[in-house]
Design a protein around this motif. Structure first.
Motif, short mmCIF file in Angstrom:
data_model
loop_
_atom_site.label_atom_id
_atom_site.label_comp_id
_atom_site.label_asym_id
_atom_site.label_seq_id
_atom_site.Cartn_x
_atom_site.Cartn_y
_atom_site.Cartn_z
N ILE A 111 0.84 -1.20 0.00
CA ILE A 111 0.00 0.00 0.00
C ILE A 111 0.88 1.25 0.00
O ILE A 111 0.64 2.20 -0.74
N GLY A 112 1.93 1.23 0.82
CA GLY A 112 2.84 2.36 0.86
C GLY A 112 3.54 2.60 -0.46
O GLY A 112 3.72 3.74 -0.89
N ILE A 113 3.93 1.53 -1.13
CA ILE A 113 4.58 1.66 -2.43
C ILE A 113 3.65 2.34 -3.43
O ILE A 113 4.03 3.30 -4.11
N ARG A 114 2.41 1.84 -3.53
CA ARG A 114 1.46 2.43 -4.48
C ARG A 114 1.20 3.91 -4.16
O ARG A 114 1.18 4.75 -5.06
N LEU A 115 1.02 4.21 -2.87
CA LEU A 115 0.79 5.61 -2.48
C LEU A 115 1.98 6.49 -2.85
O LEU A 115 1.81 7.62 -3.32
N ALA A 116 3.19 5.98 -2.64
CA ALA A 116 4.38 6.76 -2.96
C ALA A 116 4.48 7.05 -4.45
O ALA A 116 5.04 8.07 -4.85
N VAL A 117 3.92 6.17 -5.26
CA VAL A 117 3.97 6.35 -6.72
C VAL A 117 2.89 7.32 -7.20
O VAL A 117 3.16 8.20 -8.02
N VAL A 118 1.67 7.19 -6.68
CA VAL A 118 0.54 7.93 -7.26
C VAL A 118 0.18 9.20 -6.51
O VAL A 118 -0.58 10.02 -7.05
N GLU A 119 0.68 9.39 -5.28
CA GLU A 119 0.24 10.52 -4.47
C GLU A 119 1.38 11.54 -4.30
O GLU A 119 2.27 11.37 -3.47
N PRO A 120 1.35 12.63 -5.09
CA PRO A 120 2.46 13.59 -5.05
C PRO A 120 2.55 14.38 -3.74
O PRO A 120 3.59 14.99 -3.46
N ARG A 121 1.47 14.37 -2.94
CA ARG A 121 1.52 15.12 -1.68
C ARG A 121 2.32 14.39 -0.60
O ARG A 121 2.68 14.99 0.41
N ILE A 122 2.60 13.11 -0.80
CA ILE A 122 3.45 12.36 0.12
C ILE A 122 4.91 12.55 -0.31
O ILE A 122 5.28 12.17 -1.41
N VAL A 123 5.71 13.15 0.56
CA VAL A 123 7.07 13.53 0.18
C VAL A 123 8.13 12.65 0.83
O VAL A 123 9.32 12.76 0.48
N ALA A 124 7.76 11.80 1.78
CA ALA A 124 8.71 10.89 2.42
C ALA A 124 7.92 9.73 3.02
O ALA A 124 6.76 9.90 3.41
N ALA A 125 8.55 8.56 3.12
CA ALA A 125 7.84 7.39 3.64
C ALA A 125 8.77 6.51 4.47
O ALA A 125 9.95 6.35 4.15
N GLY A 126 8.20 5.97 5.54
CA GLY A 126 8.88 4.98 6.34
C GLY A 126 8.17 3.64 6.17
O GLY A 126 7.00 3.51 6.51
N PHE A 127 8.85 2.65 5.63
CA PHE A 127 8.25 1.35 5.34
C PHE A 127 8.74 0.30 6.32
O PHE A 127 9.88 0.34 6.78
N PHE A 128 7.87 -0.66 6.62
CA PHE A 128 8.22 -1.81 7.45
C PHE A 128 8.22 -3.03 6.55
O PHE A 128 7.16 -3.45 6.06
N ALA A 129 9.40 -3.59 6.33
CA ALA A 129 9.53 -4.74 5.43
C ALA A 129 9.12 -6.01 6.17
O ALA A 129 9.93 -6.89 6.43
N GLY A 130 7.83 -6.10 6.49
CA GLY A 130 7.37 -7.23 7.27
C GLY A 130 6.09 -7.84 6.75
O GLY A 130 5.34 -8.45 7.49
N SER A 131 5.81 -7.66 5.46
CA SER A 131 4.60 -8.24 4.88
C SER A 131 4.92 -8.82 3.51
O SER A 131 5.92 -8.46 2.89
#
Length: 242
Positions: A148-168
């Motif tokens: 979900i975070g990956i898709r949001l980071a690609v399509v949502e320009p208002r998100i400028v930084a992301a912290g991901f948990f590689a656990g899924s």
């Protein structure tokens, strides 16, 4: 967006539950306003079950001057059941209990429909949240289902930084989307995560197209994230959202 309850926590954080159509959510705001916003992702276990961890993350973020918000994922909590995804979850549990490899078909059936439905809902919530006077930009995304975070980071320009948990689990199709991610990333990996394919997590990190990306690996299982890992994530968001 319709607020349904409000309470002031003992550290001064204002917690408000809301609904956005049929979607429940929670917004936490610090005393200082307007504040930058972090969207709190979480696994599809339901907001009620996840609340203790979510409010702890929200309070920690508020102490750093951030507002935070989350919404219930499709098929979770009090939202209508989603038979196809529930079947995929049952197939996943069956494979893991039998010690069998989790097939690509199970992962695709479990994750891809969730991403397709959840991401537009997150974007609608973001529209409503940014219309509030106490919320300002920029916006970050933290944790939850990494696809979900990956898709949001690609399509949502208002998100400028992301912290991901590689656990899924991550469908192979998401690797191509990961190559399109360009925002700064802070990726947490629990080295001994019993539900995570470590090599896949490393390959996914390698696939991210971001020029600024860091991988933070700690010993321990899925629930053994050390306190200092949260502090490092807070510093990451402070650098990029303030």
């Amino acid at each position: 967006m319709h607020f349904t309850s409000e309470q002031r926590l003992d550290d001064g954080v204002l917690e408000r539950e809301f609904t956005l159509g049929e979607i429940p959510g929670i917004l936490w705001t610090p005393a200082s306003a307007p504040a930058p916003l972090i969207l709190l992702g979480h696994p599809p276990l339901g907001l009620r079950k996840m609340y203790p961890r979510l409010v702890d993350r929200a309070r920690h973020s508020a102490a750093e001057g951030f507002a935070t918000a989350t919404i219930e994922l499709p098929g979770s909590g009090d939202r209508p059941r989603w038979p196809a995804v529930e079947q995929a979850r049952a197939d996943l549990r069956r494979a893991m209990a039998a010690g069998e490899p989790v097939s690509d078909e199970i992962v695709d059936a479990l994750i891809l429909p969730l991403v397709d439905k959840a991401v537009p809902e997150w974007r609608a919530a973001l529209d409503a949240l940014l219309a509030l006077p106490e919320i300002g930009g920029p916006v970050g995304y933290s944790g939850g289902v990494i696809s979900i975070g990956i898709r949001l980071a690609v399509v949502e320009p208002r998100i400028v930084a992301a912290g991901f948990f590689a656990g899924s689990f991550v469908p192979r199709a998401m690797f191509e989307e990961a190559r399109q991610v360009t925002i700064p990333l802070h990726v947490l990996l629990q080295w001994d995560d019993e539900g995570n394919n470590r090599q896949q997590a490393l390959d996914l990190f390698d696939a991210f197209g971001s020029k600024e990306k860091s991988l933070h690996a700690n010993m321990g299982g899925h629930t053994g994230v050390p306190q200092f890992a949260g502090d490092a994530a807070a510093q990451f968001f402070t650098r990029h959202l303030k």
